[in-house]
Write a protein that holds these residues in place. Sequence first.
Motif: not given
Length: 503
Positions: A264-276
């Motif tokens: 897999x290659x996804x976000x894991x809910x720990x870090x998110x990019x800015x400007x959502x």
Amino acid sequence: MGCCRWYMVVGLGLGKVGTGLIFLFAWRDIFDILVTEEKSLLPGSMLYKEWRRPTERPRWQFYVYNWSNAQAILEHQASSASFQEIGPYEYEEVAEVVDVKYHQANGTLSYRKRTFFRPSGPHSTTTKGTESEEIISVNFVALVASHLGHSMDYSVQRELSFMLHNFRQTVAVTRTIGQLLFTGYREPMIEPLRKLVCPTKRRSMVCQDERLAYFRTFNVTRRASEVYSLDVGLKDRSKYGTVRSWDAAAVPTAHGEFHPCDGFADLTGEFFPSRIKRDQAIVIVLPELCRRLTLEFDREQLVAGIMGFRYAVRLVRSFRSEQMSESSMRSCPDTSIRLGRYGILNTNDCNGFPLYESDQAHVSSNESTSFSSDSDLLYYVLEPTTGTVLESNIGLTYYTFLRPNEHIALFQSIPELRIPLFRFNRYYRLSELKAAKLRQLLHLLDVGHQIALAGCVAGLTIILLAVVYACWKAQRPSKTNNDQYRIIGMPLSAGGCEHNLLK
């Protein structure tokens, strides 16, 4: 000289307006640079140290279900099963990141993660007492044998039937809560089951562990996870927080085209990019839960004085068990990632075991259980400017199916039944200290805009005052006097005296 002074005043005002406009439009980018520095995961940064040894720990609440009328159901003396919810047993999640390597060429961190649970909260004494508190539950070892037997030859199924009889297995067993959750229990039948199943079935958990427990891979063995790769956003800020399994493809395929070898290659809910952006759904993967979650914007919510976007989980998808089938896994190289090798369960649907995520509506209408409404409450609250997780809750309920099997004597005459096993809530909230720092950072964004606007207003005010004063100066009457005075010189003469002297 006066005209030059007016030009200087107007030029000063125009300069202030221009500077304010430039600062106003550029402040967003300047602030994003500040946020990038604050969120830096490069070795040595504050967030890197926090990531390696987190001080903010999610809280877990575990519930298990006691099958109170198991004997009556199995003997067909009762029409409906009764399950009693026991809990909560409270723990805090303690995580540590090990084997970290920074790869400067592609801006990623490779690592492995180790997690375990520590008793906490007002129920900590109760949690420690789970070693002796007993409940009646389904015999999962026998259930796994019957489940695997469905896909095996008739001769193997008969051998499994004899094995269950020889080891005096029963459909329902009495176990302590500690054994069911963490420690597991030594079952003599597992060793011959491994010898029979492992040569033909690639079930990693049953083939490498002599115990079965829902959360054994955490507290007892404390195994490190597979090797993951975390993108720190050095090359592309939009990829910040993306976790890739070590053998994932360079270009991730669509989720509908997922293959077991791809990882897999996804976000894991720990870090998110800015400007959502609220209009864009966010897909995260929880490898420990063998789940993909789709987060969709629900509403705005105030958390610790910070306005965040609340994302509700509208879709819960597991890594399809058919993709983890034997025929699919045979094509994977030995070095490929195997989802489910590390997880909250060593018996999950990533490995093809009969453990499934529960549908709340279905459970409520078919089992006499007292499920809390929070068990299906899955959400994330994100601060949209910085992508900080303000609050999150993951609540899942797991169940299994008890089905008759005509080739295995133990399961020939049992009723078909849906059995809830356990549920949990994983709750996280940003600490007050970090919330205060985040409020200061967001206040800086507002202050920058206010300063820029103040500069524009001050410049326009100077220009306006200069124009008003010039107009007033031009309309003021001039101080001129039309009265003219003429000085006439008159010669002085002595009259007769001068005449007399000449004579």
